[in-house]
Design a protein around this motif. Structure first.
Motif, PDB file in Angstrom:
ATOM      1  N   GLY A   1     -17.305  14.666   9.296  1.00 12.94           N
ATOM      2  CA  GLY A   1     -18.018  14.600  10.600  1.00 12.94           C
ATOM      3  C   GLY A   1     -18.654  15.775  10.807  1.00 12.94           C
ATOM      4  O   GLY A   1     -18.791  16.813  10.059  1.00 12.94           O
TER       5      GLY A   1
ATOM      6  N   THR B   1     -17.124  15.943  19.814  1.00 13.40           N
ATOM      7  CA  THR B   1     -17.016  14.612  18.912  1.00 13.40           C
ATOM      8  C   THR B   1     -15.746  14.479  18.136  1.00 13.40           C
ATOM      9  O   THR B   1     -15.435  13.508  17.629  1.00 13.40           O
ATOM     10  CB  THR B   1     -18.234  14.228  18.172  1.00 13.40           C
TER      11      THR B   1
ATOM     12  N   TYR C   1     -13.809  10.911  17.338  1.00 13.08           N
ATOM     13  CA  TYR C   1     -13.985  10.585  15.851  1.00 13.08           C
ATOM     14  C   TYR C   1     -13.018  10.720  15.099  1.00 13.08           C
ATOM     15  O   TYR C   1     -12.383  11.890  15.202  1.00 13.08           O
ATOM     16  CB  TYR C   1     -15.590  10.797  15.349  1.00 13.08           C
TER      17      TYR C   1
ATOM     18  N   ASN D   1     -18.314   3.447   6.820  1.00  3.75           N
ATOM     19  CA  ASN D   1     -18.723   2.998   8.130  1.00  3.75           C
ATOM     20  C   ASN D   1     -19.357   1.697   7.882  1.00  3.75           C
ATOM     21  O   ASN D   1     -19.604   0.843   8.786  1.00  3.75           O
ATOM     22  CB  ASN D   1     -19.703   4.196   9.020  1.00  3.75           C
TER      23      ASN D   1
ATOM     24  N   TYR E   1     -10.506   5.492  19.213  1.00  4.62           N
ATOM     25  CA  TYR E   1     -11.366   6.583  18.471  1.00  4.62           C
ATOM     26  C   TYR E   1     -12.246   5.777  17.611  1.00  4.62           C
ATOM     27  O   TYR E   1     -11.941   4.821  16.874  1.00  4.62           O
ATOM     28  CB  TYR E   1     -10.668   7.698  17.734  1.00  4.62           C
ATOM     29  N   LEU E   2     -13.631   6.200  17.656  1.00 11.53           N
ATOM     30  CA  LEU E   2     -14.506   5.778  16.604  1.00 11.53           C
ATOM     31  C   LEU E   2     -14.377   6.206  15.032  1.00 11.53           C
ATOM     32  O   LEU E   2     -14.177   7.332  14.826  1.00 11.53           O
ATOM     33  CB  LEU E   2     -15.921   6.457  17.061  1.00 11.53           C
TER      34      LEU E   2
ATOM     35  N   HIS F   1     -14.767   7.093  11.534  1.00 11.69           N
ATOM     36  CA  HIS F   1     -15.924   7.621  11.226  1.00 11.69           C
ATOM     37  C   HIS F   1     -15.583   8.337   9.702  1.00 11.69           C
ATOM     38  O   HIS F   1     -16.799   8.595   9.124  1.00 11.69           O
ATOM     39  CB  HIS F   1     -16.456   8.909  11.943  1.00 11.69           C
TER      40      HIS F   1
END
Length: 701
Positions: free
Chosen positions: A452, A458, A462, A532, A583-584, A586
């Motif tokens: 990340g 963020t 994430y 992703n 949560y995204l 990632h």
């Protein structure tokens, strides 16, 4: 390969956004979290139209006849996108109605004019006269030359005025509502939290803008401009200046989408379509408020915590509990963190400690997307001002973060940091920080690799991996990496790292081929990966060959997946699962069985042509046994999620996964619980224990 073997990239992305919309429609989620998911779908569509649809429209205008791997031309893709997104927009507004109903039951109401009592109307009338009308300015539009240059993705009102006597041509005016004007206006109410939208208030009192005229219609609209523009680096002598020019170009890019209230009159719609040069395919009528992404702001209303997810505080890893310094902890052994379940604070502290440590000689770091008030950037500037050798690669081509990165680049340069603006022709997407420290035994390098960005905001939203190490070989590779991207040296082969665009894809293909050969030799073979997006045709072909050889391939692909799993004779041994959750997702993790000698990596790169061919990315091996074991556990947890996981079908659709024998596994909850349990075990081991002093031990009773 046959086009039938691929799912179209754009349609696959839309299905990802639809899975986000599924979370908004899921009544098991708290009401304001549902609203947040809905806002995310709208924000996602905004970027999709600016970049992907904008690019396809340019291809269409250039009369390109080339096709994508799925065999679709630009025009065919645009038609398919329009058809699918129109259905999605209808679903979005049906979802909004459901959320509005749930909000009303909980005491949150969005009002329209007919809902208001006299006192509330009087309040809004005074607000309009004193503030709103003083800020906003209507602009009469006689022809295209008079049409204002509207800002991308901002709300506007189009007002149709009745023709004057003896004329039959309607008059139009446009009122830009701007970005700084308050969109959500609180209205005093005895029984609930009541708010009304700015466009509703302006429409209520629209006549006051046009004394002596008769308003025939007033409708909100919003345009999306093409933002698929890039610097011609072969022609830009100064990359920073070139990026600023791109930002200016985006302000005037052509309209790729017109969103408008479904009450629009035929005359107003015809006027806007002609003026903005859009077709019916590009028009999206809304049965509710435009710019649903703005509803992010309404998800943080105070006093309604019960309508949100329970708070999850990121845990401080016990790996750092024994040491007052992150540097000291990493010096003892490698550390792997899983964000946001574990706090990002050690990453920030690492850079801050390095900035203040007199024994640190140099810091080298890449920055792709940072926060507005980045403590990491502040530490880097402090380190340079203290006389340390600080080199930072600021990627100016990080889409939609260009302006912020330009700002930080200038601030860093003024502080004495050596700033590099990326690599010509490539985006630097790798996440790496190297700290060079003088110690009694000599120079030691402390390295942080991540999946990340160096963004503490963020990092709470994430899922990502952080890896700290002082491994000498990785340290040598890290230094060689910076020498390659900051100077003119030819990239050298690394001992452990792999880098795109010069070796990462080749390494993956080599390892896939190794699993195929082992399976042919009669050994167990499997490939497990979490990324992703998967769109690279070469890798997809290799995975098909692995499946045909009998290799077990399990993939956790959050978003775009152009591979078709489960096709007999082609991909029956491939399973693809997608997770959309709180949560995204990632992080990117890759595992090859390798005859039982597990090879495990994490990476900054997705499996897409842009990542493997046009970006500087890193593939990082994890060899320390405790970190490798942890990484495998994270990967397996994601592969086996049967609560938020959805399985990709060969036709491109996704289906919910039914737990087998009632065994429920919710990956994000599991990983957070594991982080909490690790902290609890640490606390339990440090509790004071009262030990009795027996006479037999030499003391008195």
């Amino acid at each position: 390969m046959s086009p039938d073997h691929f799912i179209n990239r754009e349609l696959s992305w839309i299905e990802f956004n639809n899975r986000v919309l599924d979370e908004a429609t899921n009544e098991a989620n708290p009401t304001l979290e549902r609203l947040k998911f809905l806002a995310i779908t709208a924000s996602n569509l905004d970027e999709f139209f600016m970049v992907r649809v904008g690019g396809l429209q340019m291809q269409s205008r250039d009369r390109g006849i080339s096709t994508d791997p799925a065999g679709m031309t630009a025009d065919q893709q645009l038609a398919a996108i329009s058809e699918r997104v129109h259905r999605m927009v209808a679903d979005q507004y049906a979802c909004l109605q459901s959320i509005d109903n749930a909000c009303k039951e909980a005491g949150i109401r969005r009002a329209v004019s007919q809902d208001l009592n006299e006192k509330q109307v009087r309040f809004l009338s005074q607000l309009f006269d004193k503030e709103i009308s003083a800020i906003l300015s209507p602009q009469a539009v006689v022809g295209e030359a008079d049409f204002p240059l509207l800002a991308n993705q901002t709300l506007n009102l189009c007002v149709e005025l009745k023709p004057h006597d003896g004329e039959d041509v309607p008059l139009f005016a446009v009122i830009p509502l701007g970005r700084s004007t308050q969109r959500f206006i609180n209205v005093q109410s005895d029984h609930s939290y009541l708010y009304i939208l700015l466009e509703e208030v302006v429409t209520m009192f629209i006549d006051r803008f046009f004394p002596g005229e008769t308003v025939a219609a007033c409708v909100p609209f919003r345009i999306t401009r093409n933002a698929d523009m890039a610097v011609r680096e072969d022609m830009a002598a100064d990359l920073l200046v070139g990026m600023e020019e791109v930002l200016d170009e985006r302000k005037t890019g052509g309209c790729v989408r017109l969103e408008i209230g479904d009450s629009v009159s035929p005359k107003t719609l015809e006027f806007l379509m002609q003026t903005l040069d859009v077709t019916e395919q590009d028009v999206y009528r809304a049965s509710g408020p435009l710019e649903l992404s703005a509803f992010f702001r309404q998800t943080d209303i105070k006093g309604f915590d019960h309508l949100r997810f329970d708070s999850q505080r990121p845990q401080i890893s016990p790996e750092f509990e024994h040491f007052t310094s992150v540097l000291d902890s990493v010096a003892q052994r490698d550390v792997l963190l899983c964000h946001p379940f574990e706090s990002f604070e050690p990453v920030v502290r690492l850079v801050e400690e390095a900035a203040d440590d007199p024994d640190v000689l140099a810091i080298k770091q890449t920055l792709y997307r940072t926060s507005r008030n980045s403590p990491i950037v502040a530490a880097l500037m402090r380190a340079a001002e203290a006389g340390k050798y600080v080199t930072v690669l600021v990627e100016l081509k990080a889409r939609f973060d260009e302006a912020r990165n330009i700002h930080w680049a200038r601030e860093l340069e003024q502080a004495g940091v050596q700033v590099i603006f990326g690599v010509k022709g490539l985006k630097t997407h790798a996440k790496i920080c190297v700290i060079v420290r003088r110690e009694p035994q000599g120079i030691r390098r402390y390295i942080h690799f991540g999946t990340g960005n160096y963004n503490e905001m963020t990092a709470r939203l994430y899922t990502d991996i952080s890896f700290f190490t002082t491994d000498e070989t990785l340290g040598g590779d890290a230094s060689a990496f910076f020498n390659a991207i900051t100077g003119y040296s030819q990239p050298q082969r690394f001992d452990k790292l792999e880098m795109a665009p010069i070796g990462l894809r080749e390494k993956l293909l080599e390892l896939i081929a190794g699993e195929i050969q082992r399976k042919k030799d009669g050994s167990d073979a499997h490939i497990h990966a979490k990324v992703n997006s998967l769109a690279d045709p070469t890798l997809i072909q290799a995975l098909y060959e692995a499946s045909q050889a009998g290799v077990e391939v399990k993939l956790n692909i959050r978003g775009i997946c152009c591979l078709r799993p489960g096709v007999p004779g082609l991909s029956e041994n491939i399973e693809v699962v997608s997770i959309v959750d709180r949560y995204l997702e990632h992080s990117r993790i890759v595992h090859f069985h390798h005859g039982g000698d597990d090879i495990v990596f994490f990476s900054s790169a997705d499996w897409m042509p842009r990542n493997l061919d046009r970006r500087v990315e890193l593939l990082v091996p994890v060899e320390s046994s405790h970190c490798r074991k942890r990484l495998l556990k994270i990967l397996q947890s994601c592969l086996h999620d049967n609560v938020k996981g959805r399985r990709l079908q060969s036709d491109g659709s996704y289906q919910a996964i039914k737990p087998k024998q009632g065994k429920v596994h919710h990956s994000q909850q599991f990983l957070y619980a594991e982080a909490c349990e690790a902290v609890q075990r640490q606390e339990d081991s440090q509790r004071t224990v009262f030990v009795p002093y027996w006479a037999s031990d030499g003391g008195a009773i």
